[in-house]
Design a protein around this motif. Structure first.
Motif, short mmCIF file in Angstrom:
data_model
loop_
_atom_site.label_atom_id
_atom_site.label_comp_id
_atom_site.label_asym_id
_atom_site.label_seq_id
_atom_site.Cartn_x
_atom_site.Cartn_y
_atom_site.Cartn_z
N ALA A 1 0.77 -1.11 0.21
CA ALA A 1 -0.13 -0.04 0.45
C ALA A 1 0.99 0.90 0.29
O ALA A 1 1.98 1.43 0.82
CB ALA A 1 -1.12 0.26 1.46
N ILE A 2 0.29 2.79 -0.59
CA ILE A 2 1.49 3.63 -1.19
C ILE A 2 0.36 4.34 -0.26
O ILE A 2 -0.40 5.07 -1.67
CB ILE A 2 1.64 4.04 -2.35
N HIS B 1 -4.09 0.09 -5.55
CA HIS B 1 -4.67 1.45 -6.07
C HIS B 1 -5.21 2.69 -4.94
O HIS B 1 -6.32 1.97 -4.55
CB HIS B 1 -4.89 1.16 -7.64
N ILE B 2 -4.62 3.39 -4.32
CA ILE B 2 -5.80 4.12 -3.94
C ILE B 2 -6.36 5.00 -4.78
O ILE B 2 -7.68 5.01 -3.65
CB ILE B 2 -4.80 5.16 -3.21
N ALA C 1 -14.11 2.47 -3.59
CA ALA C 1 -14.70 1.31 -2.78
C ALA C 1 -15.23 2.39 -1.69
O ALA C 1 -16.84 2.25 -1.46
CB ALA C 1 -13.89 0.68 -2.49
N ASP C 2 -14.76 3.32 -1.16
CA ASP C 2 -15.06 3.92 -0.35
C ASP C 2 -16.47 5.22 -0.28
O ASP C 2 -17.61 5.12 0.38
CB ASP C 2 -14.18 4.91 0.41
N LEU C 3 -16.51 5.59 -1.64
CA LEU C 3 -17.85 6.24 -2.31
C LEU C 3 -18.98 5.47 -1.98
O LEU C 3 -20.21 5.34 -1.64
CB LEU C 3 -17.20 6.01 -3.66
N ALA D 1 -9.17 5.21 3.62
CA ALA D 1 -9.28 4.08 1.81
C ALA D 1 -8.94 2.61 1.76
O ALA D 1 -9.15 1.73 1.47
CB ALA D 1 -9.76 5.43 1.14
N LEU D 2 -7.48 3.80 1.64
CA LEU D 2 -6.54 2.27 1.56
C LEU D 2 -6.43 1.25 3.14
O LEU D 2 -5.97 0.84 2.89
CB LEU D 2 -5.29 3.23 1.56
#
Lengths: 236, 236
Positions: free
Chosen positions: A81-82, A104-105, A111-113, A221-222
């Motif tokens: 994760a970055i 991928h962020i 996904a969070d939306l 989210a990440l």
């Protein structure tokens, strides 16, 4: 789960990756140490400035990013994760250079939306000038029907860019007012939600009253995406 | 400074080592990413429980601690900080097994007592039952003239031990009241300051009003020691 080790390529900035570790821990359901996710954080704040490289001909950060990935591979990590949105401008060459899957962020933000029930339509995105110029979110979210409004160049120069620099200099509280003003301006122009698409921005936004519309904290989210990876029994 | 990389042997617990990264960053004087301290955090919450090993015949954590040290050596670190007080019960075998200097958390706490101007005499120490039973602080601070008062066994069983477990299970807010009660009891018995000698304890204490006497946050104390190491031009 216990044998999957998460790699975090961080230090961009260092406070954002430290906060990623805090949120990763607090969002993980666990009753004792041994139920948390083993993680190696490679926090290298020496990585050349991503925005300067993309927009101003500054030093290329890719060699430093690849050094970090090799360090995480050697440490036995199973995915990366970055917690830096702008660094995702180098996603393709990084993913080509490592056998480890990189979460991928922008996918994590999408996904969070969905998790927050934000319908397709206009949303706002704040980020570094480089993240906005390369269309990271505008292109990444268009397929799912979200149209990205971004701050004006005047708002960027007066509010967003200076506030990101304040967080990187540990002046988190001072960053709240300009970031909140920029987010409210996007909402006033029709954004139903605002993606905080630079990991310094949620640190500043957390220093004051909550905004009266949905926001996507790309640190959280990440972290949620990483927990999903760690907890999936058959994941990559 | 830029070439000195700090190693953090963490995950004990994971929230304490994440918070160590936050405090390390916020306590570092810096104006931009590149002035912060490069750090590799090896957060391995799978390390067997230190208190159970010391007091109850639980699994020995030393092999897992040594695996972490080898990982930090391989990552190019120049020194190691361990934000877990109880793990310092294995300080000697860890230091014997690595060429990297390990910053001792009790020495960091002593430096913080001096920084806060706490005169020799009675002070309080809170920690895990194992940390107190092995006399980590009582022996480590006696030479400088600080006499350590510790919670009673009843206070440990009713207040301190359950509160540490609450933090490890992410219930930080619930930990404040019992920890504050135990600290106040030490002050009432004559302690001029209280050392929060388990890195879960400052997380709980931060969740409520500040205590009306000096406290040594061993996360902050160790972060200050690490910054001192990183910034010293000719250090080990």
């Amino acid at each position: 789960m216990a044998e999957k080790v998460l790699g975090v390529l961080g230090g961009m900035g260092p406070l954002a990756s430290a906060q990623f570790m805090v949120r990763l821990t607090l969002l993980t359901p666990a009753e004792r140490d041994q139920e948390h996710i083993p993680t190696v954080l490679w926090s290298d704040p020496r990585v050349p400035d991503r925005t300067a490289a993309r927009l101003g001909g500054g030093e290329d950060p890719l060699p430093a990013l690849l050094r970090g990935l090799r360090g995480l591979e050697a440490a036995g990590c199973g995915a990366v994760a970055i917690p830096c949105n702008t660094a995702h401008g180098w996603f393709a060459p990084m993913q080509t250079a490592t056998r480890l899957p990189i979460l991928h962020i922008v996918e994590a933000a999408a996904a969070d939306l969905r998790r927050q029930g934000v319908a397709p339509g206009p949303i706002g995105v704040m980020g570094t000038a480089a993240t906005l110029a390369m269309g990271l979110y505008q292109e990444g979210l268009a397929g799912a029907g979200w149209d990205c409004l971004v701050p004006t160049s005047v708002e960027m120069a007066r509010l967003v860019t200076p506030a990101i620099a304040e967080v990187k200099a540990n002046r988190v509280t001072e960053a709240y007012a300009p970031l909140a003003e920029a987010a409210r301006a996007l909402a006033a122009r029709g954004a139903r939600a605002v993606v905080l698409g630079c990991t310094e921005i949620p640190l500043g936004i957390a220093a004051g009253p909550a905004l009266p519309f949905p926001v996507v904290d790309t640190i959280d989210a990440l972290a949620r995406a990483a927990i999903g990876w760690a907890r999936a029994p058959d994941s990559i």
